[in-house]
Design a protein around this motif. Sequence first.
Motif, PDB file in Angstrom:
ATOM      1  N   LYS A  59      43.649  43.673  63.473  1.00 18.84           N
ATOM      2  CA  LYS A  59      44.401  42.597  64.116  1.00 18.84           C
ATOM      3  C   LYS A  59      45.151  41.743  63.101  1.00 18.84           C
ATOM      4  CE  LYS A  59      42.800  43.466  68.202  1.00 18.84           C
ATOM      5  NZ  LYS A  59      43.585  43.939  69.280  1.00 18.84           N
ATOM      6  N   ALA A  60      44.638  41.661  61.858  1.00 20.04           N
ATOM      7  CA  ALA A  60      45.292  40.829  60.844  1.00 20.04           C
ATOM      8  C   ALA A  60      45.006  41.390  59.458  1.00 20.04           C
ATOM      9  CB  ALA A  60      44.795  39.392  60.951  1.00 20.04           C
ATOM     10  N   ALA A  61      45.892  41.045  58.513  1.00 22.45           N
ATOM     11  CA  ALA A  61      45.716  41.471  57.118  1.00 22.45           C
ATOM     12  C   ALA A  61      46.254  40.379  56.204  1.00 22.45           C
ATOM     13  CB  ALA A  61      46.453  42.777  56.860  1.00 22.45           C
ATOM     14  N   LEU A  62      45.689  40.345  55.018  1.00 18.13           N
ATOM     15  CA  LEU A  62      46.143  39.391  54.000  1.00 18.13           C
ATOM     16  C   LEU A  62      46.192  40.136  52.670  1.00 18.13           C
ATOM     17  CD1 LEU A  62      46.792  36.501  52.973  1.00 18.13           C
ATOM     18  CD2 LEU A  62      44.318  36.175  52.709  1.00 18.13           C
ATOM     19  N   GLY A  63      47.332  40.085  52.005  1.00 13.31           N
ATOM     20  CA  GLY A  63      47.481  40.688  50.681  1.00 13.31           C
ATOM     21  C   GLY A  63      47.767  39.602  49.661  1.00 13.31           C
TER      22      GLY A  63
ATOM     23  N   LEU B  59      40.682  29.059  53.806  1.00 18.92           N
ATOM     24  CA  LEU B  59      40.300  30.399  53.369  1.00 18.92           C
ATOM     25  C   LEU B  59      41.414  31.025  52.531  1.00 18.92           C
ATOM     26  CD1 LEU B  59      38.279  32.722  53.388  1.00 18.92           C
ATOM     27  CD2 LEU B  59      39.321  33.499  55.540  1.00 18.92           C
ATOM     28  N   VAL B  60      42.659  30.845  52.963  1.00 18.57           N
ATOM     29  CA  VAL B  60      43.794  31.378  52.215  1.00 18.57           C
ATOM     30  C   VAL B  60      43.856  30.715  50.837  1.00 18.57           C
ATOM     31  CG1 VAL B  60      46.322  31.520  52.114  1.00 18.57           C
ATOM     32  CG2 VAL B  60      45.123  32.028  54.257  1.00 18.57           C
ATOM     33  N   GLU B  61      43.671  29.398  50.755  1.00 21.70           N
ATOM     34  CA  GLU B  61      43.683  28.697  49.470  1.00 21.70           C
ATOM     35  C   GLU B  61      42.541  29.163  48.571  1.00 21.70           C
ATOM     36  OE1 GLU B  61      43.732  24.507  50.294  1.00 21.70           O
ATOM     37  OE2 GLU B  61      45.753  24.598  51.144  1.00 21.70           O
ATOM     38  N   LEU B  62      41.381  29.412  49.170  1.00 17.87           N
ATOM     39  CA  LEU B  62      40.241  29.915  48.406  1.00 17.87           C
ATOM     40  C   LEU B  62      40.547  31.298  47.830  1.00 17.87           C
ATOM     41  CD1 LEU B  62      37.288  29.650  47.463  1.00 17.87           C
ATOM     42  CD2 LEU B  62      36.633  30.704  49.636  1.00 17.87           C
ATOM     43  N   VAL B  63      41.110  32.175  48.657  1.00 20.93           N
ATOM     44  CA  VAL B  63      41.453  33.524  48.189  1.00 20.93           C
ATOM     45  C   VAL B  63      42.522  33.448  47.102  1.00 20.93           C
ATOM     46  CG1 VAL B  63      42.486  35.727  48.884  1.00 20.93           C
ATOM     47  CG2 VAL B  63      40.737  34.669  50.315  1.00 20.93           C
ATOM     48  N   LEU B  64      43.505  32.554  47.266  1.00 22.85           N
ATOM     49  CA  LEU B  64      44.538  32.382  46.238  1.00 22.85           C
ATOM     50  C   LEU B  64      43.926  31.879  44.924  1.00 22.85           C
ATOM     51  CD1 LEU B  64      47.474  30.845  48.315  1.00 22.85           C
ATOM     52  CD2 LEU B  64      47.335  33.151  47.360  1.00 22.85           C
TER      53      LEU B  64
END
Length: 163
Positions: free
Chosen positions: A6-10, A50-55
Motif C-alpha cells: 500500500k505504501a513505500a518509502l525510499g 517517522l519520516v524524520e527519524l528514518v532521514l
Amino acid sequence: AAVGLKAALGVPIIANINQDSKSPMAQQPPQVLAVLLFFISESRKEDKRLVELVLAIAAQLGSVLQRKLAEVALQESLSQLGEANQEITSLNQRLKAENVRMQAELDITRQLQQMILPKDHELSQIEGLEIAGYMEPAEDVVRDYDDVRRHNGDVKNGMGDVT
C-alpha cells in the motif's frame, strides 16, 4: 497492488567521497551509496516523525560509511607509504654498501699510489740528484704513476695522471 503493498518509502544514504583536494573547486557533490527501502502492506497516514527519524538514521549511516571509506583510503595511503619506506630503506642499504665498496677501492688506490712513488733510498743512490716530493692521496678513484730510473747513465723521470 498485485503483491498487497500500500505504501513505500525510499531514503538515500548519501556521503561525500573522493575528497582528495582541500580546494572547494575540486570537491564533488555527495554521492548516493545506498537506498533504504521501506514497504508496508496497509494504508496509513504519513507520519512526519517517522519520516524524520528514518532521514536522521540515513544521515547517520551516510556519516558512518563516509568515515569507513576515509579509513580504507587512509589504510591504503599508509600501506603505500610503508612500501615507499621499505624501498627507501633498501636503496639506503645498497648506497651504504656501495660507499663501503668505493672506500675500499680508495684505500687500495692510496696504497698503490704510495707503493709506486720512488723511495728515498732509491733516490739517494743517484749521484748529483736533489729532489723532494709530496703526494696527497686522492679523494676519488684515480690512477697515478711516478717513477725515477737510471738508464744508460741518464736519469729518467716518468709521471702519469689519469682522472
